[in-house]
Motif scaffolding. Sequence first.
Motif, PDB file in Angstrom:
ATOM      1  N   ARG A  99     -23.208 -18.737 -27.902  1.00 44.53           N
ATOM      2  CA  ARG A  99     -22.923 -18.367 -26.506  1.00 44.53           C
ATOM      3  C   ARG A  99     -23.989 -17.422 -25.957  1.00 44.53           C
ATOM      4  NH1 ARG A  99     -16.582 -16.830 -26.014  1.00 44.53           N
ATOM      5  NH2 ARG A  99     -15.712 -18.908 -26.211  1.00 44.53           N
ATOM      6  N   ALA A 100     -24.360 -16.438 -26.778  1.00 47.59           N
ATOM      7  CA  ALA A 100     -25.374 -15.468 -26.333  1.00 47.59           C
ATOM      8  C   ALA A 100     -26.704 -16.169 -26.084  1.00 47.59           C
ATOM      9  CB  ALA A 100     -25.541 -14.363 -27.378  1.00 47.59           C
ATOM     10  N   ILE A 101     -27.068 -17.080 -26.982  1.00 51.46           N
ATOM     11  CA  ILE A 101     -28.335 -17.814 -26.838  1.00 51.46           C
ATOM     12  C   ILE A 101     -28.339 -18.596 -25.533  1.00 51.46           C
ATOM     13  CG2 ILE A 101     -29.692 -19.735 -27.791  1.00 51.46           C
ATOM     14  CD1 ILE A 101     -28.674 -18.763 -30.615  1.00 51.46           C
ATOM     15  N   GLU A 102     -27.231 -19.257 -25.246  1.00 47.54           N
ATOM     16  CA  GLU A 102     -27.159 -20.085 -24.028  1.00 47.54           C
ATOM     17  C   GLU A 102     -27.037 -19.213 -22.774  1.00 47.54           C
ATOM     18  OE1 GLU A 102     -23.905 -22.774 -24.619  1.00 47.54           O
ATOM     19  OE2 GLU A 102     -24.902 -23.793 -26.292  1.00 47.54           O
ATOM     20  N   HIS A 103     -26.173 -18.202 -22.829  1.00 44.93           N
ATOM     21  CA  HIS A 103     -25.934 -17.363 -21.645  1.00 44.93           C
ATOM     22  C   HIS A 103     -27.213 -16.663 -21.178  1.00 44.93           C
ATOM     23  CE1 HIS A 103     -23.567 -14.912 -18.888  1.00 44.93           C
ATOM     24  NE2 HIS A 103     -24.263 -13.861 -19.300  1.00 44.93           N
ATOM     25  N   HIS A 104     -28.009 -16.211 -22.145  1.00 45.53           N
ATOM     26  CA  HIS A 104     -29.229 -15.479 -21.792  1.00 45.53           C
ATOM     27  C   HIS A 104     -30.477 -16.365 -21.848  1.00 45.53           C
ATOM     28  CE1 HIS A 104     -27.098 -11.691 -21.600  1.00 45.53           C
ATOM     29  NE2 HIS A 104     -26.558 -11.930 -22.768  1.00 45.53           N
ATOM     30  N   HIS A 105     -30.276 -17.667 -21.973  1.00 47.52           N
ATOM     31  CA  HIS A 105     -31.396 -18.633 -21.990  1.00 47.52           C
ATOM     32  C   HIS A 105     -32.485 -18.187 -22.963  1.00 47.52           C
ATOM     33  CE1 HIS A 105     -29.425 -20.313 -18.493  1.00 47.52           C
ATOM     34  NE2 HIS A 105     -29.451 -19.126 -17.924  1.00 47.52           N
TER      35      HIS A 105
END
Lengths: 313, 65
Positions: free
Chosen positions: A36-42
């Motif tokens: 989620r963190a990887i995707e949320h913060h691109h």
Amino acid sequence: MKCDICGGLAIIGMPQNRLNLCEEHYQAWVLKMVQRAIEHHHMFMPQDRILVAVSGGKDSLGLWDILTRLGYQTEGVYIHLGITHEDYSDVSQHKVEQFAAERGLAYQVVNVRQTYGQSIPELKSTGRGKHLCAVCGLVKRHIMNRIAYEGGYACIATGHQVDDEAAILLQNALHWQSGYLGRQGPVLPSTHPRLARKVKPLCRLYERESAAYALVRGIDFVEQECPYAVRATSIFYKQILNQIEARSPGTKRQFYDGLVEGKANGELVFHSDKVDEEPALNAQDYQTCPHCGQPTLGSGLCAFCRLWEPPHE
Amino acid sequence: METAKVIYRKKEWEVAAGMTVRSAIEKVGVDPSTVIPLRAKKVVNEQTLLQAGDELKLVNVISGG
């Protein structure tokens, strides 16, 4: 204590998340939080090659394990600092090598003494640099930028988690170091082709959660503390934050998330006139170090090359 | 009295069996938020009751730098 998902025996309780989980569901939860963190913060994409900065500790080896399990293309880099107290650097390197060998992962080792002529403690003993941890940070940043540039990696991933970030935030806020506050976040963009983009995929995990993951996964990490960090200011701030957290679960994450979200939506804007706090915003603001070729904000040798007299080869 | 052993940073303590892991951690003066408890190399939750002869290893989770 029972797992909130399956009703089995929970291994960990997380009051800040109002969640108790068993070993299996805890691992799944950690993977989900990091993804989620990887995707949320691109942070990066599946096709990107990621350089994972590994120290042999719980966070960086846990991060490497997580990214590998999530299917990302990773390679590790270990920087041997030459800390001989209780064979700290040798032991740490061994942990990294063992971890990589067990999983068939590629990595490289940069030995500071062999590469530049002096270890970090030897360099500090010559009187260069204000504080050993500052010298160490400068050397590590220089080497990681070089390796990332030469290897063409999309970014450098580090094992910083919520406790690390909240402690840095508290320190910077207490001293109103607005330049540093402006730079802090889960993604540090590249402002020059030779300065790597840096990402922190563990930015949603508490340090305790990161350690629990490494232990559950059976990762053999370095438990001993860096001998120079035993009385580190960051540990003091972490202890203070943990006291607050015990009274009010979730405070550490709210504190850090508030900074990240406030900057993202424009509610928080920081600016500093101090050169050492305020980074250049684009490649044109930099000059080139005549010795190593890396970008520098001043004229002449960069801060890294000024550490060595005469400059390293 | 039946006891269990608590190990943290090369130090050892004897605590009464039947105590919860959290109580044992607090009994030896360690902040529970700063450690992960292991019994037989497995992570255990803080409400786990210690049995006679158990060895509880506390792994420090706070690092600096």
